[in-house]
Enzyme design. Structure first.
Site, short mmCIF file in Angstrom:
data_model
loop_
_atom_site.label_atom_id
_atom_site.label_comp_id
_atom_site.label_asym_id
_atom_site.label_seq_id
_atom_site.Cartn_x
_atom_site.Cartn_y
_atom_site.Cartn_z
N GLY A 5 0.82 -1.21 0.00
CA GLY A 5 0.00 0.00 0.00
C GLY A 5 0.85 1.26 0.00
O GLY A 5 2.02 1.23 0.39
N CYS A 6 0.23 2.34 -0.45
CA CYS A 6 0.88 3.65 -0.40
C CYS A 6 -0.18 4.64 0.09
O CYS A 6 -1.00 4.29 0.92
CB CYS A 6 1.46 4.03 -1.77
SG CYS A 6 0.23 4.14 -3.09
N ASN A 7 -0.20 5.84 -0.41
CA ASN A 7 -1.17 6.83 0.03
C ASN A 7 -2.51 6.66 -0.69
O ASN A 7 -3.56 6.67 -0.07
CB ASN A 7 -0.63 8.24 -0.17
CG ASN A 7 -1.53 9.29 0.42
OD1 ASN A 7 -1.91 9.20 1.58
ND2 ASN A 7 -1.91 10.28 -0.36
N TYR A 58 -3.53 4.06 1.90
CA TYR A 58 -3.74 4.35 3.31
C TYR A 58 -4.85 5.39 3.52
O TYR A 58 -5.58 5.32 4.52
CB TYR A 58 -2.43 4.82 3.97
CG TYR A 58 -2.55 4.99 5.46
CD1 TYR A 58 -2.71 3.87 6.28
CD2 TYR A 58 -2.53 6.24 6.05
CE1 TYR A 58 -2.84 4.01 7.65
CE2 TYR A 58 -2.66 6.38 7.43
CZ TYR A 58 -2.82 5.26 8.22
OH TYR A 58 -2.96 5.40 9.58
N GLY A 88 -2.70 4.48 -3.89
CA GLY A 88 -2.72 3.28 -4.71
C GLY A 88 -1.82 3.29 -5.93
O GLY A 88 -1.58 2.25 -6.52
#
Length: 138
Positions: A83-85, A112, A87
Site C-alpha cells: 500500500g501507499c497513500n 492508506y 494506490g
C-alpha cells in the site's frame, strides 16, 4: 480498465481495503511503500516501510534499491499486501515485486487514505491528521 501486467505476464491483483484488512488478519504482511515522512505520520500496525519513491529537489525518483530492501525484510514466498497513500505507487511497486519473483503480492486499492476513510486507523487523531493529501486524494 485492465490491471497492469508485469513483463512476465503476472497480473497485479488489486483488493479493496476491506479485503486487505481480512488478508492482514489472516497472516499477510503489510508493505507500506510511502516515504518515511508519510509513514511516520501514521501507518497500519506492524507495517514494514520500504519507500518505492523518494522526493528530491528534481522531483520524485524511484528508489533504486527498492527490491534489495524488500528482499532484506520479506521472502519471495511471503504473502504481502502493498500500500501507499492512494494506490499509484503501490501498483507500480507490485509490478516490480512480481517481476523480481515475489509470488503472493496484492495491491491495496485506495491506499492508506482509503484505509483511514473507512475507519481502520488506530488512535484518536482526526483523519485529516493521519492522511497525506495528494493530487488524487484531498
Amino acid at each position: 480498465m485492465a490491471s497492469p501486467k508485469s513483463s512476465s505476464e503476472n497480473v497485479v491483483v488489486t483488493v479493496n481495503v476491506h479485503a486487505a484488512k481480512d488478508l492482514l488478519c489472516s497472516g499477510y504482511r503489510y508493505l507500506d511503500v510511502r516515504t518515511g515522512e508519510e509513514f511516520n505520520k501514521s501507518h497500519i500496525e506492524n507495517a514494514l516501510n520500504v519507500p518505492y519513491m523518494f522526493i528530491t529537489p528534481q522531483g520524485k525518483v524511484v528508489n533504486p534499491e527498492f527490491i534489495d530492501q524488500v528482499t532484506a525484510v520479506c521472502s519471495k514466498d511471503d504473502q504481502i499486501v502493498v500500500g501507499c497513500n492512494s494506490g499509484g505507487r503501490s501498483l507500480r511497486a507490485c509490478v516490480e515485486l512480481l517481476n523480481a519473483g515475489f509470488k503472493h503480492v496484492k495491491n491495496m486499492g485506495g491506499g492508506y487514505s482509503e484505509w483511514v476513510d473507512n475507519g481502520f486507523a488506530e488512535g484518536d487523531k482526526p483523519a485529516a491528521e493521519l492522511k497525506t493529501s495528494c493530487k488524487f486524494r484531498p
